[in-house]
Design a protein around this motif. Structure first.
Motif, PDB file in Angstrom:
ATOM      1  N   LEU A  42      -5.244  22.220  35.778  1.00  0.00           N
ATOM      2  CA  LEU A  42      -4.328  23.381  37.621  1.00  0.00           C
ATOM      3  C   LEU A  42      -4.841  23.907  37.830  1.00  0.00           C
ATOM      4  O   LEU A  42      -5.522  24.332  38.470  1.00  0.00           O
ATOM      5  N   LEU A  43      -4.484  25.206  36.671  1.00  0.00           N
ATOM      6  CA  LEU A  43      -4.087  26.620  36.964  1.00  0.00           C
ATOM      7  C   LEU A  43      -5.154  27.033  37.129  1.00  0.00           C
ATOM      8  O   LEU A  43      -5.720  27.511  37.682  1.00  0.00           O
ATOM      9  N   VAL A  44      -6.072  26.720  35.575  1.00  0.00           N
ATOM     10  CA  VAL A  44      -7.325  27.145  35.391  1.00  0.00           C
ATOM     11  C   VAL A  44      -8.352  26.477  36.167  1.00  0.00           C
ATOM     12  O   VAL A  44      -9.451  27.614  36.835  1.00  0.00           O
ATOM     13  N   THR A  45      -8.712  25.726  36.631  1.00  0.00           N
ATOM     14  CA  THR A  45      -9.032  24.916  37.161  1.00  0.00           C
ATOM     15  C   THR A  45      -9.305  25.864  38.885  1.00  0.00           C
ATOM     16  O   THR A  45     -10.408  25.809  39.290  1.00  0.00           O
ATOM     17  N   CYS A  46      -8.541  26.278  39.554  1.00  0.00           N
ATOM     18  CA  CYS A  46      -7.697  26.852  40.665  1.00  0.00           C
ATOM     19  C   CYS A  46      -8.755  27.927  40.502  1.00  0.00           C
ATOM     20  O   CYS A  46      -8.445  28.478  41.416  1.00  0.00           O
ATOM     21  N   LEU A  47      -7.488  29.153  39.766  1.00  0.00           N
ATOM     22  CA  LEU A  47      -8.974  30.244  39.470  1.00  0.00           C
ATOM     23  C   LEU A  47     -10.057  30.266  39.101  1.00  0.00           C
ATOM     24  O   LEU A  47     -10.873  31.588  39.688  1.00  0.00           O
TER      25      LEU A  47
END
Length: 185
Positions: free
Chosen positions: A69-74
């Motif tokens: 989730l974090l990397v996709t959002c970034l």
């Protein structure tokens, strides 16, 4: 006889991130949902699930949902081309940020990031990515994702790899398999 092709975790991450990027490239609402999820608020995170979960295996969802989730959002916040052949780490990007900034802020932030638990990475990592975006510094998202999935390893070899890259120290002989190649770029 059925043959199963094995791909590296970085290649898997690159494939999934590329598919997600293609899904959201013309969907401003989806991009906005992913960017809002960077706040960490549960309702915004839930809005990102349909964009991410459909691409994850059961194991990835169970054990590594937070890094995905974090990397996709970034990636939605600061889009980059996905290059599975890129061997750079987040330490490389942070070093470029340090070299582009005369203040000690990037180094201070990077030191703090290395000592942060995986549960608390969202805010400091997002702040560093914002700085990198402002300077046009590229990020290797597939490698970042794989590294975050391994962040809590008891040996903290990911943090060591990033630190060596950031301060440009020589590699040790005890690096785990495959890490030497990733530090050469």
């Amino acid at each position: 006889m059925k043959t199963t092709l094995s791909i590296s975790p970085v290649e898997r991450a690159a494939d999934v991130l590329e598919r997600i990027l293609n899904t959201i490239k013309n969907d401003n609402g989806a991009k906005a949902n992913l960017k809002r999820a960077l706040t960490g608020e549960p309702r915004h995170r839930r809005a990102a699930y349909p964009l991410v979960l459909r691409y994850l295996s059961e194991k990835e969802e169970e054990y590594h949902l937070e890094p995905w989730l974090l990397v996709t959002c970034l990636l939605a916040y600061y889009p980059q081309d996905i290059d599975p052949g890129n061997k750079s780490t987040f330490g490389h990007s942070a070093r470029r940020l340090k070299n582009d900034d005369s203040s000690r802020g990037p180094e201070r932030r990077f030191r703090a990031l290395l000592d942060t638990s995986v549960e608390d990475l969202r805010s400091p990592l997002t702040a560093m990515v914002r700085l990198m975006k402002s300077k046009g510094i590229p990020i290797n998202y597939p490698q970042l994702l794989v590294d975050l999935c391994r962040w809590d390893h008891p040996d903290q070899y990911i943090q060591d790899k990033w630190a060596r890259t950031f301060w440009n120290a020589p590699r040790s002989e005890t690096d785990t398999e495959g890490l030497d190649d990733q530090l050469e770029n």
